[in-house]
Every structure is written in C-alpha cells, then in structure tokens.
Write a protein that holds these residues in place. Structure first.
Motif, mmCIF file in Angstrom:
data_model
loop_
_atom_site.group_PDB
_atom_site.id
_atom_site.type_symbol
_atom_site.label_atom_id
_atom_site.label_comp_id
_atom_site.label_asym_id
_atom_site.label_seq_id
_atom_site.Cartn_x
_atom_site.Cartn_y
_atom_site.Cartn_z
ATOM 1 N N UNK A 146 67.136 4.494 81.754
ATOM 2 C CA UNK A 146 65.927 4.701 82.552
ATOM 3 C C UNK A 146 65.973 3.862 83.823
ATOM 4 N N UNK A 147 66.470 2.636 83.737
ATOM 5 C CA UNK A 147 66.559 1.794 84.938
ATOM 6 C C UNK A 147 67.506 2.408 85.964
ATOM 7 N N UNK A 148 68.577 3.046 85.495
ATOM 8 C CA UNK A 148 69.509 3.704 86.420
ATOM 9 C C UNK A 148 68.863 4.926 87.065
ATOM 10 N N UNK A 149 68.150 5.701 86.271
ATOM 11 C CA UNK A 149 67.459 6.871 86.827
ATOM 12 C C UNK A 149 66.409 6.447 87.842
ATOM 13 N N UNK A 150 65.663 5.395 87.527
ATOM 14 C CA UNK A 150 64.652 4.902 88.463
ATOM 15 C C UNK A 150 65.288 4.442 89.773
ATOM 16 N N UNK A 151 66.460 3.829 89.689
ATOM 17 C CA UNK A 151 67.163 3.403 90.901
ATOM 18 C C UNK A 151 67.573 4.613 91.732
ATOM 19 N N UNK A 152 68.090 5.646 91.077
ATOM 20 C CA UNK A 152 68.475 6.850 91.815
ATOM 21 C C UNK A 152 67.269 7.518 92.453
ATOM 22 N N UNK B 270 70.360 -3.466 96.094
ATOM 23 C CA UNK B 270 69.520 -3.865 94.965
ATOM 24 C C UNK B 270 68.210 -4.470 95.454
ATOM 25 N N UNK B 271 68.285 -5.316 96.459
ATOM 26 C CA UNK B 271 67.080 -5.943 97.006
ATOM 27 C C UNK B 271 66.163 -4.915 97.667
ATOM 28 N N UNK B 272 66.743 -3.990 98.432
ATOM 29 C CA UNK B 272 65.946 -2.963 99.092
ATOM 30 C C UNK B 272 65.166 -2.132 98.081
ATOM 31 N N UNK B 273 65.811 -1.775 96.986
ATOM 32 C CA UNK B 273 65.199 -0.882 96.004
ATOM 33 C C UNK B 273 64.530 -1.613 94.850
ATOM 34 N N UNK C 219 68.563 -3.583 89.730
ATOM 35 C CA UNK C 219 69.632 -4.480 89.287
ATOM 36 C C UNK C 219 70.935 -4.140 90.010
ATOM 37 N N UNK C 220 71.960 -4.962 89.779
ATOM 38 C CA UNK C 220 73.276 -4.663 90.338
ATOM 39 C C UNK C 220 73.794 -3.338 89.784
ATOM 40 N N UNK C 221 73.553 -3.086 88.494
ATOM 41 C CA UNK C 221 73.975 -1.812 87.901
ATOM 42 C C UNK C 221 73.253 -0.649 88.577
ATOM 43 N N UNK C 222 71.973 -0.841 88.871
ATOM 44 C CA UNK C 222 71.207 0.200 89.561
ATOM 45 C C UNK C 222 71.727 0.450 90.959
ATOM 46 N N UNK D 30 74.928 2.366 90.771
ATOM 47 C CA UNK D 30 74.644 3.774 90.494
ATOM 48 C C UNK D 30 74.248 4.494 91.782
ATOM 49 N N UNK D 31 73.420 3.841 92.596
ATOM 50 C CA UNK D 31 72.989 4.431 93.866
ATOM 51 C C UNK D 31 74.191 4.628 94.791
ATOM 52 N N UNK D 32 75.013 3.606 94.923
ATOM 53 C CA UNK D 32 76.159 3.696 95.827
ATOM 54 C C UNK D 32 77.197 4.697 95.343
#
Length: 83
Positions: free
Chosen positions: A10-16, A40-43, A46-49, A52-54
């Motif tokens: 869920x944290x990864x999906x929220x980051x995306x 990570x700071x902008x969004x 976490x680093x994992x999030x 995932x975005x990158x």
C-alpha cells in the motif's frame, strides 16, 4: 499477504499515486539530477516508495493505470481494516 506485506504494498501504491498527481514536479526534480531522497522528501514517502516512483514506466501515468492503482490501494486499505 500478511499485514506487514499489505502495508508495504500500500505504501508503494500511495507513492505512485502521489507521483502521478504531481508528475510535473517529480519530472522536474528528476531532470535536475536529484537523488532518491529528494523524491522521497517531495512526496513524503520512504526510500522504497521513491525507488518505485523512479522505476515507474510512463504508461503508469495514464488515467486508466492511475484508476487501477487507486482501486488496488482501496482494496488493500479495506483488507487492512479487516485484518
């Protein structure tokens, strides 16, 4: 999936989803050669999030793909409430 795995997914999906909502800002940050920590700071993720975005492919920014991500995130939120 156990609770910890569900929360992580869920944290990864929220980051995306956050990245899709702020795609122009994320793109500008990436073009400025910022690192994963800056994303990570902008969004607020976490680093994992941020990884995932990158690693996200451009097609994931389409309306249909974003709707699919939002649906999956909502399903996981519901699953967490029932665990």
């Amino acid at each position: 999936m156990d609770r910890e795995q569900t929360e992580f997914r869920l944290s990864l999906l929220d980051a995306q989803l956050a990245a899709a909502e702020r795609a122009q800002e994320v793109t500008a940050l990436m073009l400025a050669a910022a690192d994963m920590q800056a994303v990570a700071e902008l969004l607020g993720t976490s680093e994992a999030g941020s990884r995932m975005v990158l690693d996200t492919q451009w097609w994931r920014l389409t309306k249909e793909a974003r709707e699919h991500l939002a649906d999956e995130a909502e399903r996981l939120r519901h699953e967490l409430r029932t665990l």
